[in-house]
Design a protein around this motif. Structure first.
Motif, PDB file in Angstrom:
ATOM      1  N   ALA A 656      14.169  39.498   4.662  1.00 53.89           N
ATOM      2  CA  ALA A 656      13.540  39.976   5.906  1.00 53.89           C
ATOM      3  C   ALA A 656      12.885  41.452   5.606  1.00 53.89           C
ATOM      4  O   ALA A 656      12.242  41.933   6.018  1.00 53.89           O
ATOM      5  CB  ALA A 656      14.323  40.015   7.039  1.00 53.89           C
ATOM      6  N   GLU A 657      13.653  42.248   4.649  1.00 58.91           N
ATOM      7  CA  GLU A 657      13.383  43.318   4.300  1.00 58.91           C
ATOM      8  C   GLU A 657      11.915  43.537   3.879  1.00 58.91           C
ATOM      9  O   GLU A 657      11.593  44.837   3.693  1.00 58.91           O
ATOM     10  CB  GLU A 657      14.366  44.049   3.287  1.00 58.91           C
ATOM     11  N   ARG A 658      11.248  42.561   3.484  1.00 64.85           N
ATOM     12  CA  ARG A 658      10.155  42.801   2.968  1.00 64.85           C
ATOM     13  C   ARG A 658       9.000  42.604   4.072  1.00 64.85           C
ATOM     14  O   ARG A 658       7.674  42.674   3.654  1.00 64.85           O
ATOM     15  CB  ARG A 658       9.532  41.423   2.134  1.00 64.85           C
ATOM     16  N   PHE A 659       9.295  42.445   5.105  1.00 59.44           N
ATOM     17  CA  PHE A 659       8.314  42.230   6.427  1.00 59.44           C
ATOM     18  C   PHE A 659       8.316  43.824   7.165  1.00 59.44           C
ATOM     19  O   PHE A 659       9.380  44.253   7.203  1.00 59.44           O
ATOM     20  CB  PHE A 659       8.683  41.293   7.254  1.00 59.44           C
ATOM     21  N   GLY A 660       7.138  43.957   7.722  1.00 59.20           N
ATOM     22  CA  GLY A 660       7.164  45.251   8.606  1.00 59.20           C
ATOM     23  C   GLY A 660       7.416  44.709   9.997  1.00 59.20           C
ATOM     24  O   GLY A 660       7.764  43.469  10.250  1.00 59.20           O
ATOM     25  N   ILE A 688      19.672  47.323   0.660  1.00 64.77           N
ATOM     26  CA  ILE A 688      18.002  47.720   1.068  1.00 64.77           C
ATOM     27  C   ILE A 688      17.800  49.174   1.180  1.00 64.77           C
ATOM     28  O   ILE A 688      18.496  49.845   1.861  1.00 64.77           O
ATOM     29  CB  ILE A 688      17.644  46.547   2.168  1.00 64.77           C
ATOM     30  N   PRO A 689      16.361  49.734   1.073  1.00 61.71           N
ATOM     31  CA  PRO A 689      16.092  51.014   1.463  1.00 61.71           C
ATOM     32  C   PRO A 689      16.273  51.417   2.904  1.00 61.71           C
ATOM     33  O   PRO A 689      16.370  50.521   3.696  1.00 61.71           O
ATOM     34  CB  PRO A 689      14.551  50.853   1.093  1.00 61.71           C
ATOM     35  N   PRO A 690      16.531  52.807   3.318  1.00 63.31           N
ATOM     36  CA  PRO A 690      17.039  53.181   4.434  1.00 63.31           C
ATOM     37  C   PRO A 690      15.805  52.682   5.550  1.00 63.31           C
ATOM     38  O   PRO A 690      16.235  52.282   6.772  1.00 63.31           O
ATOM     39  CB  PRO A 690      16.768  54.649   4.318  1.00 63.31           C
ATOM     40  N   TYR A 691      14.574  52.735   5.267  1.00 61.25           N
ATOM     41  CA  TYR A 691      13.620  52.416   6.284  1.00 61.25           C
ATOM     42  C   TYR A 691      13.683  51.012   6.466  1.00 61.25           C
ATOM     43  O   TYR A 691      13.574  50.470   7.638  1.00 61.25           O
ATOM     44  CB  TYR A 691      12.202  52.746   5.598  1.00 61.25           C
ATOM     45  N   ALA A 692      14.113  50.129   5.512  1.00 58.62           N
ATOM     46  CA  ALA A 692      14.188  48.724   5.752  1.00 58.62           C
ATOM     47  C   ALA A 692      15.429  48.348   6.616  1.00 58.62           C
ATOM     48  O   ALA A 692      15.436  47.712   7.746  1.00 58.62           O
ATOM     49  CB  ALA A 692      14.343  47.872   4.612  1.00 58.62           C
ATOM     50  N   ARG A 716       6.226  54.591  10.192  1.00 56.54           N
ATOM     51  CA  ARG A 716       5.027  54.233   9.268  1.00 56.54           C
ATOM     52  C   ARG A 716       3.987  55.282   9.480  1.00 56.54           C
ATOM     53  O   ARG A 716       3.316  55.477   8.563  1.00 56.54           O
ATOM     54  CB  ARG A 716       4.530  53.075   9.250  1.00 56.54           C
ATOM     55  N   GLY A 717       3.806  55.814  10.484  1.00 59.13           N
ATOM     56  CA  GLY A 717       2.678  56.701  10.648  1.00 59.13           C
ATOM     57  C   GLY A 717       1.500  55.911  11.205  1.00 59.13           C
ATOM     58  O   GLY A 717       1.432  54.450  11.020  1.00 59.13           O
ATOM     59  N   PRO A 718       0.595  56.529  12.005  1.00 53.48           N
ATOM     60  CA  PRO A 718      -0.273  55.602  12.777  1.00 53.48           C
ATOM     61  C   PRO A 718      -1.320  54.959  12.064  1.00 53.48           C
ATOM     62  O   PRO A 718      -1.579  53.700  12.400  1.00 53.48           O
ATOM     63  CB  PRO A 718      -1.125  56.852  13.537  1.00 53.48           C
ATOM     64  N   GLY A 719      -1.778  55.529  10.760  1.00 47.29           N
ATOM     65  CA  GLY A 719      -2.525  54.532   9.916  1.00 47.29           C
ATOM     66  C   GLY A 719      -2.161  53.152   9.614  1.00 47.29           C
ATOM     67  O   GLY A 719      -3.060  52.253   9.663  1.00 47.29           O
ATOM     68  N   GLU A 720      -0.918  53.033   9.247  1.00 47.81           N
ATOM     69  CA  GLU A 720      -0.407  51.663   8.817  1.00 47.81           C
ATOM     70  C   GLU A 720      -0.031  51.025   9.890  1.00 47.81           C
ATOM     71  O   GLU A 720       0.033  49.751   9.532  1.00 47.81           O
ATOM     72  CB  GLU A 720       0.865  52.007   8.047  1.00 47.81           C
ATOM     73  N   GLN A 721      -0.070  51.354  11.063  1.00 46.98           N
ATOM     74  CA  GLN A 721       0.569  50.899  12.252  1.00 46.98           C
ATOM     75  C   GLN A 721      -0.069  49.356  12.429  1.00 46.98           C
ATOM     76  O   GLN A 721      -1.239  49.497  12.733  1.00 46.98           O
ATOM     77  CB  GLN A 721       0.559  51.703  13.268  1.00 46.98           C
ATOM     78  N   PHE A 722       0.732  48.303  12.471  1.00 40.75           N
ATOM     79  CA  PHE A 722       0.042  46.955  12.958  1.00 40.75           C
ATOM     80  C   PHE A 722      -1.159  46.674  12.554  1.00 40.75           C
ATOM     81  O   PHE A 722      -2.046  46.239  12.913  1.00 40.75           O
ATOM     82  CB  PHE A 722      -0.030  47.095  14.525  1.00 40.75           C
ATOM     83  N   GLY A 723      -1.505  47.230  11.207  1.00 46.55           N
ATOM     84  CA  GLY A 723      -2.587  46.734  10.416  1.00 46.55           C
ATOM     85  C   GLY A 723      -3.786  47.412  10.887  1.00 46.55           C
ATOM     86  O   GLY A 723      -4.956  46.854  10.672  1.00 46.55           O
ATOM     87  N   ILE A 724      -3.728  48.558  11.475  1.00 48.34           N
ATOM     88  CA  ILE A 724      -5.021  49.119  11.918  1.00 48.34           C
ATOM     89  C   ILE A 724      -5.926  49.617  11.000  1.00 48.34           C
ATOM     90  O   ILE A 724      -6.948  49.537  10.882  1.00 48.34           O
ATOM     91  CB  ILE A 724      -4.505  50.328  12.839  1.00 48.34           C
TER      92      ILE A 724
END
Ligand code: ADP
Ligand code: MG
Length: 786
Positions: A656-660, A688-692, A716-724
C-alpha cells in the motif's frame, strides 16, 4: 481586432472540454496565428525591437548558442526570461571572514583555493580518497577537506573561487571544515557583493552568466514591462509596480526581505533542484518588499488565468448547442401518470422504475443538469461526488433526457471493465423504456462491433458506451446530443475534445470521483459549472480501514477467510503484475495469487485479473464475480475506478505504501457499496518513509474524499495532486493556488469584474493586459491541441 467575436478560424466546438487553460490558449493561439499571418505581409519584427516578445537571442549577451541552452529551460523570449525566477538567494552580507572564525561554528566563507592536494590513503578501509585544500580570503587562510569525493579533484583547482558552508573545527592548529557544502563561484560572477539569485540552470550556463543576461535584459527591455493590474489592487496590497517586482525578485537588495536563510537545508537545495523552490521561497517575511513583489507577480498569473477562463466560459455560453425538449410527463411531479410511453416519457419512467429513491443531492444535481440540457447553450458541467456517491444514475438520467428528445448520448469510460459494467447497468435500468437501445464499443467481437457502429451511425442506438474507442474515426454518430465522460481525470484533454467533435456543440458532462478541493477546482475549472453530490446514499455500511505489516499477513488472510465464509467477496490489489527483479520486495499479483490459492486459501475460489488479460477474460471474470462464483480476485489497479460489486466487503491492498492517497481512496471505494460492514486492509513493510506513513494514517482516519484530497494537496503539492499534472492543465511560474488561495480568490473576483466591464479589453488602459493575454501560450505550459 474585436476580441468579443470568436475568431473566425476557430474550429467547431473548439475545446470546450479541454483543460480550460488549454482552451484559452487555443483561442488565443488562433488569434496569434492570425497575427502571424498578418505579419507575413508586413516586414518581420525587427530583432532590435524592445518588446517582451523579442526572441531571447536578441538579448544582450545571448547568441545562438546560449539561446538554445536557454530554450532548454523554456526561455524563448525576453518575457520568459523575466519569468525565469530564482530558486532561492544567497546573502553575501552574511559571509564570515576567515580570520574571525572560531571552532564549532556553522558558517559560510568565500575564498580562493591556493593549494589543492589529493591523497590516496595506504590503508584503504573506509577512506579511499582525500582532497585537501587551503582556502584564503583577504583576512586569512583555512583548510577544507573532502573524503571520498574524488570527482571534486577535477573541479577544484588552485585559483578556484569557492563558497563554503559547514562546521568549523581545529585541525593541527588551523581552522578547518570537513566535507563542507560548496559552490564554485565562476569568473563571470559579479555576485558576491549582496543578495544573489540562484537560478535553475542547464548544462553550459553558469549562474554568473545568467545573472548578467538578466541584468542587461531588465535594463534594455524594462521599458516594455508596464503595469496593467487594476490600480485598486495595487494600492490595497501596496504592490510594487510590475517592473519593480521583477527587479526585486531577480535582484533583491539587502534588507528587502528575500528569503536567504543560510541554513543547512538551503544548501541542500543546491542539490535538490526544483523540489526545494517553494520551500525556500516560502520562508520569506510576509511583510517584506520581496514578498509583496512575489505576490504582485502571483496575482498577475492568477488574474490572467482567471480572466481567460471567464472569457472562455462567456464564449461557450454564446454558442448555439442543442436545446433538448422538456420531457412529458415531468419526472419530478408529485404524481406521475404515464399515458403514452413514447420517448418523451422515458425520463419519468426511468425515475419511477429505479430500485431506490434518489437522494436529495442526486435530485438537486439532476435538476441542475436538466436546466443546462433544456437551454440552447452547450452544457459544460463537472459532476463531482465522492466514490460511491451515485453519479452513474445521475449521468444516466441526463442521457435519458437526451434520448427522449431524439438525440444520442455517449458515455465514455477509461477501462473496458467499466464500459461493460456501465452498459449492463444502463440495460438493467432502462429495460422498462420501450424502444431504447444501448450499444457498447468495448470488449465485443468484430461482428457485434460492426453492428454497433451501424446503429450509432443510423441513430437507432440512443445510448453508446465505450472506452477511447468512442472517438475513433470509424465511429460516426447520427445525432450526438450529449457526451458524458466518466472518471474524467483518466482522460487527456484532447481525448475529451475528440469525443465532443463527434457532434455539433453537444452538451458535455464530465464526472469525477476524485474530489477536487474547492481551492483547486476554482483554479482548474474556473467558471465551469460544477454540480456536487455531497452526501452518500443512505444506509451505507460502515467501512473500517486498518494499516498492518507483512508479519501479520497470516492474520489478514484468516480474516479474509472469515468474510468469505459469510458469503462475501474480496479484492486483493498488488502494485505490479509479476515479480520484478528491480523491485524484489514489491508484491505482485502472480505471487499473491499463488500464495493464496495454494497456501492460505486453497479451499476458496481465487482468481487473478490484470491489464494483460483480454477484454473478454476481464468481462467474464467480472460477470462470474457478480454471479457469486468467485471469492477472491487478486488484481492490479485495473479495478481501481468505477467497479461496482455490492457484495464485495474486503479490499486488501498489498504494498500500500506504493500508492498515492487518491489511488488508495479509489481502491477502497470498491467496497462498502452494499449493505454489509466492509473493510480495507493496507499492508506494508514494517519500515516505510514518513510520507507513506502519513498516507496510511490519513486513510485510517477518514473516508471522506474531500478531506483526503485536501490532505493529499498538503502532502504532495498542488501540481501532483490527483493526477492533475498528467491531465495537461496548467503550470504557473510562481503562483501556488494553495499557498496563495486568498490572492486567487481576489484575482477571480477582479477578473470577473473586468470581464463584465470590458470583455474585449478594448478600453483605454487595457492594452497592456490584452498584449499579455495574447502571450499566454508561451507562458503557460500545454500541448497544442491536435
Ligand atoms: P460512483 O459515484 O462512485 O460512480 P455509483 O454510481 O457506481 O457511484 O453508485 C454506487 C452504488 O450506489 C451503486 O451500486 C448504485 O446502484 C447505488 N446507488 C446510487 N444511488 C443510490 C441511492 N439513491 N440509493 C441507494 N443506492 C444508490
Ligand atoms: Mg462511477
Amino acid at each position: 481586432m474585436d476580441l468579443r467575436q470568436p475568431p473566425p478560424n476557430l474550429p467547431q466546438a473548439w475545446g470546450r472540454n479541454k483543460g480550460i487553460l488549454q482552451e484559452a490558449r487555443f483561442i488565443f493561439q488562433s488569434m496569434t496565428d492570425k497575427k502571424t499571418s498578418a505579419s507575413q505581409k508586413a516586414p518581420k519584427k525587427s530583432p532590435s525591437g524592445d518588446g517582451l516578445d523579442t526572441p531571447i537571442q536578441f538579448c544582450p549577451g545571448v547568441g545562438p548558442m546560449r539561446a538554445s541552452i536557454l530554450g532548454r529551460l523554456g526561455v524563448e523570449t525576453v518575457r520568459d526570461l523575466f519569468w525565469h525566477i530564482p530558486r532561492y538567494y544567497e546573502d553575501f552580507h552574511n559571509l564570515s571572514k576567515i580570520s574571525q572564525l572560531r571552532p564549532g561554528q556553522v558558517v559560510t566563507v568565500l575564498g580562493n583555493a591556493v593549494s589543492v592536494q589529493e591523497r590516496i590513503p595506504q590503508n584503504r578501509n573506509k577512506v579511499r580518497h582525500i582532497l585537501q585544500t587551503v582556502i584564503e580570503d583577504e583576512t586569512g587562510a583555512m583548510l577544507a577537506v573532502w573524503f571520498n569525493q574524488s570527482y571534486l579533484a577535477d573541479k577544484i583547482r588552485v585559483g578556484t573561487r569557492l563558497l563554503l558552508h559547514g562546521r568549523t573545527d581545529l585541525y593541527d592548529r588551523m581552522m578547518q571544515m570537513s566535507s563542507p557544502k560548496h559552490r564554485i563561484v565562476d569568473d563571470d560572477d559579479d555576485s558576491t557583493q549582496g543578495v544573489e539569485p540562484i537560478y535553475p540552470l542547464s548544462e553550459g550556463l553558469t549562474q554568473g552568466a545568467l545573472r548578467k543576461i538578466l541584468r542587461s535584459a531588465l535594463d534594455r527591455f524594462g521599458g516594455a514591462c508596464q503595469e496593467f493590474l487594476p490600480v485598486g489592487i495595487l494600492e490595497f496590497h501596496q504592490f510594487p509596480l510590475r517592473l519593480e517586482a521583477f527587479r526585486i525578485l531577480h535582484f533583491p537588495k539587502h534588507g528587502e526581505g528575500a528569503p536567504t536563510d543560510r541554513c543547512e537545508q538551503e544548501m541542500e537545495l543546491l542539490k535538490d533542484g526544483e523540489a526545494g523552490f517553494a520551500q525556500t521561497l516560502a520562508a520569506g517575511d510576509p511583510h517584506s518588499l520581496w514578498e509583496k513583489a512575489r505576490k504582485r507577480l502571483v496575482f498577475e498569473e492568477f488574474f490572467i488565468h482567471q480572466f481567460l477562463l471567464r472569457r472562455y466560459h462567456g464564449q461557450v455560453k454564446k454558442q448555439i448547442g442543442v436545446s433538448h425538449p422538456h420531457p412529458a410527463p415531468d419526472p419530478w411531479a408529485q404524481r406521475i401518470e404515464i399515458i403514452e410511453d413514447g420517448p418523451s416519457a422515458w425520463p419519468a419512467l426511468f425515475i419511477e422504475s429505479l430500485p431506490f429513491q434518489l437522494t436529495a443531492d442526486q435530485k438537486k444535481v439532476c435538476r441542475e443538469i436538466e436546466e443546462d440540457l433544456f437551454s440552447p447553450a452547450p452544457m459544460n458541467r463537472l459532476l463531482q461526488g465522492d466514490v460511491g456517491s451515485g453519479k452513474t444514475v445521475v449521468s444516466l438520467y441526463a442521457m435519458t433526457i437526451a434520448a427522449a428528445g431524439g438525440r444520442q448520448a455517449a458515455l465514455m469510460v477509461p477501462t473496458e471493465i467499466l464500459a461493460q459494467q456501465h452498459a449492463d447497468t444502463i440495460r438493467r435500468l432502462t429495460h422498462c423504456l420501450p424502444g431504447v437501445r444501448t450499444v457498447q464499443l468495448a470488449g465485443c467481437a468484430a461482428a457485434e462491433r460492426r453492428q454497433a457502429l451501424e446503429s450509432i451511425a443510423n441513430g437507432s442506438a440512443q445510448f453508446v458506451v465505450g472506452t477511447h474507442a468512442l472517438f475513433q474515426e470509424k465511429v460516426e454518430f447520427a445525432r450526438l446530443g450529449l457526451a458524458v465522460v466518466d472518471e474524467q481525470h483518466k482522460f487527456g484533454v484532447e481525448q475529451r475534445q475528440r469525443l465532443i467533435e463527434k457532434g455539433i456543440h453537444p452538451d458535455l458532462l464530465v464526472a469525477t470521483a476524485t474530489p477536487i478541493p474547492r481551492t483547486l477546482s476554482l483554479t482548474l475549472f474556473g467558471d465551469m459549472d460544477i454540480s456536487t453530490i455531497v452526501s452518500l446514499p443512505p444506509n451505507r455500511p460502515s467501512l473500517i480501514t486498518r494499516w498492518t505489516q507483512w508479519d501479520k499477513e497470516e492474520k489478514v488472510w484468516g480474516f479474509v477467510d472469515g468474510e468469505i465464509a459469510k458469503g462475501h467477496q474480496v479484492y486483493v490489489v498488488c502494485p505490479i503484475i509479476e515479480p520484478s527483479e528491480n523491485a524484489p520486495h514489491l508484491p505482485s499479483t502472480e505471487e499473491a495469487f499463488e500464495r493464496l490459492s495454494q497456501t492460505f486459501l486453497p479451499h476458496r475460489r481465487v482468481e487473478i485479473l490484470h491489464g494483460r488479460h483480454s477484454a473478454q477474460v476481464k468481462g467474464d471474470l467480472m460477470e462470474r464475480m457478480r454471479a457469486g462464483a468467485v471469492d477472491v480476485v487478486v488484481a492490479t489497479t485495473v479495478i481501481e475506478v468505477g467497479v461496482d460489486l455490492p457484495n464485495a466487503t474486503v479490499m486488501v491492498i498489498l504494498g500500500a505504501e506504493r500508492f498515492g492517497l487518491a489511488q488508495l481512496h479509489q481502491l477502497r471505494g470498491r467496497v462498502g457499496r452494499g449493505c454489509s460492514k466492509s473493510y480495507c486492509v493496507l499492508v506494508t513493510p514494517s519500515r516505510i518513509p514518513p510520507y507513506a506513513q502519513q498516507r496510511m494514517k490519513i486513510m485510517e482516519k477518514t473516508r471522506d474524499g474531500f478531506v483526503i484530497a485536501e490532505e493529499d494537496l498538503k502532502l504532495r503539492g498542488p501540481g501532483e495532486q490527483f493526477g492533475i499534472r498528467q491531465s495537461g492543465h496548467l503550470k504557473f511560474h510562481l503562483a501556488d493556488p494553495l499557498r496563495d488561495i486568498h490572492l486567487l480568490r481576489e484575482a477571480h473576483e477582479a477578473a470577473a469584474k473586468l470581464y463584465q466591464d470590458d470583455p474585449g479589453l478594448d478600453r483605454p488602459g487595457s492594452e497592456r493586459l490584452k498584449e499579455e493575454m495574447l502571450n499566454v501560450p508561451s507562458r503557460l505550459e500545454f500541448r497544442r491541441p491536435s
